[in-house]
Design a protein around this motif. Structure first.
Motif, PDB file in Angstrom:
ATOM      1  N   VAL A  18      32.352  17.473  23.395  1.00  0.00           N
ATOM      2  CA  VAL A  18      33.413  16.295  23.394  1.00  0.00           C
ATOM      3  C   VAL A  18      33.592  15.935  24.924  1.00  0.00           C
ATOM      4  O   VAL A  18      33.873  14.787  25.178  1.00  0.00           O
ATOM      5  CB  VAL A  18      34.397  16.786  22.655  1.00  0.00           C
ATOM      6  CG1 VAL A  18      35.437  15.541  22.572  1.00  0.00           C
ATOM      7  CG2 VAL A  18      34.186  17.145  21.252  1.00  0.00           C
ATOM      8  N   ILE A  19      34.185  16.916  25.682  1.00  0.00           N
ATOM      9  CA  ILE A  19      34.692  16.564  27.205  1.00  0.00           C
ATOM     10  C   ILE A  19      33.431  16.187  27.965  1.00  0.00           C
ATOM     11  O   ILE A  19      33.885  15.021  28.961  1.00  0.00           O
ATOM     12  CB  ILE A  19      35.086  17.820  27.769  1.00  0.00           C
ATOM     13  CG1 ILE A  19      36.357  18.358  27.140  1.00  0.00           C
ATOM     14  CG2 ILE A  19      35.598  17.485  29.129  1.00  0.00           C
ATOM     15  CD1 ILE A  19      37.129  19.617  27.419  1.00  0.00           C
ATOM     16  N   ILE A  20      32.474  16.604  27.733  1.00  0.00           N
ATOM     17  CA  ILE A  20      31.078  16.048  28.453  1.00  0.00           C
ATOM     18  C   ILE A  20      30.798  14.678  28.077  1.00  0.00           C
ATOM     19  O   ILE A  20      30.660  13.844  28.865  1.00  0.00           O
ATOM     20  CB  ILE A  20      29.827  17.077  28.246  1.00  0.00           C
ATOM     21  CG1 ILE A  20      30.011  18.303  28.939  1.00  0.00           C
ATOM     22  CG2 ILE A  20      28.577  16.314  28.773  1.00  0.00           C
ATOM     23  CD1 ILE A  20      28.940  19.437  28.686  1.00  0.00           C
ATOM     24  N   HIS A  21      30.983  14.394  26.873  1.00  0.00           N
ATOM     25  CA  HIS A  21      30.671  12.989  26.532  1.00  0.00           C
ATOM     26  C   HIS A  21      31.697  12.045  26.719  1.00  0.00           C
ATOM     27  O   HIS A  21      31.541  10.822  27.200  1.00  0.00           O
ATOM     28  CB  HIS A  21      30.635  13.126  24.788  1.00  0.00           C
ATOM     29  CG  HIS A  21      30.650  11.555  24.010  1.00  0.00           C
ATOM     30  ND1 HIS A  21      29.309  10.973  24.122  1.00  0.00           N
ATOM     31  CD2 HIS A  21      31.598  10.792  23.627  1.00  0.00           C
ATOM     32  CE1 HIS A  21      29.482   9.719  23.684  1.00  0.00           C
ATOM     33  NE2 HIS A  21      30.868   9.713  23.217  1.00  0.00           N
ATOM     34  N   PHE A  22      32.884  12.538  26.799  1.00  0.00           N
ATOM     35  CA  PHE A  22      34.098  11.578  27.443  1.00  0.00           C
ATOM     36  C   PHE A  22      33.743  11.396  28.686  1.00  0.00           C
ATOM     37  O   PHE A  22      34.203  10.274  29.357  1.00  0.00           O
ATOM     38  CB  PHE A  22      35.490  12.274  27.139  1.00  0.00           C
ATOM     39  CG  PHE A  22      36.727  11.697  27.600  1.00  0.00           C
ATOM     40  CD1 PHE A  22      37.278  10.488  26.854  1.00  0.00           C
ATOM     41  CD2 PHE A  22      37.135  11.910  28.825  1.00  0.00           C
ATOM     42  CE1 PHE A  22      38.488   9.975  27.481  1.00  0.00           C
ATOM     43  CE2 PHE A  22      38.363  11.404  29.229  1.00  0.00           C
ATOM     44  CZ  PHE A  22      38.924  10.278  28.681  1.00  0.00           C
ATOM     45  N   CYS A  23      33.639  12.504  29.727  1.00  0.00           N
ATOM     46  CA  CYS A  23      33.477  12.114  31.002  1.00  0.00           C
ATOM     47  C   CYS A  23      32.274  11.225  31.416  1.00  0.00           C
ATOM     48  O   CYS A  23      32.476  10.400  32.217  1.00  0.00           O
ATOM     49  CB  CYS A  23      33.014  13.447  31.788  1.00  0.00           C
ATOM     50  SG  CYS A  23      34.648  14.564  31.771  1.00  0.00           S
ATOM     51  N   ARG A  44      33.499  16.908  35.023  1.00  0.00           N
ATOM     52  CA  ARG A  44      34.610  17.779  35.829  1.00  0.00           C
ATOM     53  C   ARG A  44      35.979  18.266  35.287  1.00  0.00           C
ATOM     54  O   ARG A  44      36.703  18.537  35.857  1.00  0.00           O
ATOM     55  CB  ARG A  44      35.033  17.023  37.111  1.00  0.00           C
ATOM     56  CG  ARG A  44      35.710  15.764  37.144  1.00  0.00           C
ATOM     57  CD  ARG A  44      36.364  15.414  38.333  1.00  0.00           C
ATOM     58  NE  ARG A  44      37.037  14.171  38.139  1.00  0.00           N
ATOM     59  CZ  ARG A  44      37.179  13.042  38.995  1.00  0.00           C
ATOM     60  NH1 ARG A  44      36.213  13.138  40.059  1.00  0.00           N
ATOM     61  NH2 ARG A  44      38.246  12.071  39.005  1.00  0.00           N
ATOM     62  N   LEU A  45      36.082  17.748  33.971  1.00  0.00           N
ATOM     63  CA  LEU A  45      37.142  18.166  33.239  1.00  0.00           C
ATOM     64  C   LEU A  45      37.146  19.187  32.336  1.00  0.00           C
ATOM     65  O   LEU A  45      37.783  19.399  31.230  1.00  0.00           O
ATOM     66  CB  LEU A  45      37.704  16.860  32.402  1.00  0.00           C
ATOM     67  CG  LEU A  45      38.136  15.535  33.267  1.00  0.00           C
ATOM     68  CD1 LEU A  45      38.533  14.466  32.214  1.00  0.00           C
ATOM     69  CD2 LEU A  45      39.006  15.955  34.359  1.00  0.00           C
ATOM     70  N   GLY A  46      36.201  20.283  32.576  1.00  0.00           N
ATOM     71  CA  GLY A  46      36.162  21.499  31.725  1.00  0.00           C
ATOM     72  C   GLY A  46      37.368  22.293  31.477  1.00  0.00           C
ATOM     73  O   GLY A  46      37.680  23.040  30.511  1.00  0.00           O
ATOM     74  N   GLY A  47      38.338  22.005  32.449  1.00  0.00           N
ATOM     75  CA  GLY A  47      39.549  22.700  32.578  1.00  0.00           C
ATOM     76  C   GLY A  47      40.444  22.250  31.067  1.00  0.00           C
ATOM     77  O   GLY A  47      41.258  23.091  30.664  1.00  0.00           O
TER      78      GLY A  47
END
Length: 367
Positions: A18-23, A44-47
């Motif tokens: 989900v984060i990868i798609h958002f980024c 870059r928002l894996g955190g």
């Protein structure tokens, strides 16, 4: 405990795509600088996934575990959330170094003034002022050390995973319920590593690395068994040796060159290993292999008593000093050779011994 660890892993794994798609949708890619070795657009928002999975699972763990009081861990969670929030802002907006330092000081003050600090070293009870100074320096140093070491696929995540897992084992052996907090955090990191293992599809960003550095610095400050307390500071120096030693070297290098302490460069440990001839995966595997050995040494030290444990840990510390020294001087020798070769090719002749000595002096000054 097991249920909440599994929950942390599952939530982390689910959140990463989900984060990868958002980024990708909003062009939130990791910036490239002299410290990082990746190419291409990497989210870059894996955190966000690590912290979200951890907070959901750990809050439920604290609520449903009657032996733990949530109020005891609340200062750590609030301070960690502060570090994470400003880390996100830094990932998106790029905050000033001064503002980041103020935020880190505030978060550190929140936990230290709530009783989380080093109280003894090798049985010597620290005077209160020294205890606070040492703890503040420790937390600030470790936060930034994990932030600086995050320059190679899988590196910061692997070092964090092994450190918190080892802390979890030590707390488990000490009959501390805080072991669950460690294993839940390890679960969240594991889910991230599945997407960060080379070649990485996702990076944790400053939000992730600073949050993990903060948690690794603070979690061991829970009170525990006598054996753990006796060697706690030395244990933590061993568990965080790679980022801490690398950061000390970086600070010295930048002060010597009269550059800002937080300025990026290509002289970190993983850069030196790559320059020596290791591939990215080989460099990662070497560091992780040594880290696992150090973690094993820490666990063994728990079983052999205070003094023998101290001796074993000191051996590990000396080994890391030797390892960093060998890599440093090997890298410097290669740089000398490469520079001499470049100058010889540029001039079309071999360098006389006195010119080669000058080249060696130049490289020695710069590395």
């Amino acid at each position: 405990m097991s249920l909440f660890i599994v929950m942390s892993i599952v939530l982390s794994l689910i959140s990463m795509p989900v984060i990868i798609h958002f980024c990708n949708k909003h062009n939130l890619y990791d910036y490239q600088d002299a410290r990082k070795v990746h190419t291409g657009n990497i989210s870059r928002l894996g955190g966000v996934g690590i912290v979200t999975a951890f907070f959901i699972a750990v809050i439920l763990y604290l609520i449903f575990t009657t032996q733990l009081r949530i109020t005891r861990t609340l200062p750590i969670l609030i301070a960690g959330l502060i570090i994470f929030t400003f880390g996100i802002l830094d990932d998106v907006l790029t905050l000033s170094a001064k503002l980041k330092l103020v935020v880190q000081l505030a978060a550190t003050a929140l936990v230290t003034f709530n009783g989380y600090r080093f109280t003894q070293i090798f049985g010597w009870v620290l005077p209160t002022p020294i205890s606070f100074i040492l703890t503040f320096g420790w937390v600030l140093g470790v936060i930034n050390a994990y932030n600086l070491i995050d320059g190679l696929d899988g590196l910061c995540g692997s070092l964090s995973f092994t450190a918190v897992t080892t802390l979890g084992v030590l707390y488990l052996l000490s009959n501390n319920m805080e072991a669950g907090i460690c294993f839940i955090l390890a679960g969240a990191i594991f889910g991230f590593l599945c997407f960060n293992w080379p070649p990485a599809k996702l990076f944790m960003g400053d939000a992730g690395s600073q949050f993990l550095g903060f948690m690794i610095a603070i979690i061991p400050l829970y009170s525990s068994s006598d054996i753990f307390e006796y060697n706690k500071f030395l244990i933590m120096l061993i568990l965080t040796a790679f980022p801490v030693f690398d950061t000390i070297a970086a600070i010295w290098r930048r002060l010597r060159d009269k550059r800002p302490i937080m300025s990026p460069d290509r002289a970190h440990l993983h850069h030196k290993l790559l320059n020596i001839g290791y591939t990215k995966k080989q460099a990662l595997f070497l560091i992780v292999f040594i880290q696992v050995l150090l973690c094993g040494m820490v666990i063994i030290s728990f079983f052999i008593g205070k003094l023998k444990g101290t001796a074993m840990l000191l051996e590990g510390f000396i080994f890391m000093v030797i390892f960093f020294s060998v890599i440093h001087y090997t890298n410097r020798a290669i740089n000398r050779k490469n520079l001499a070769k470049e100058l010889a090719e540029a001039t079309g002749r071999e360098l006389p011994s006195e010119e080669e000595a000058s080249v060696n002096e130049i490289v020695s000054d710069k590395h």
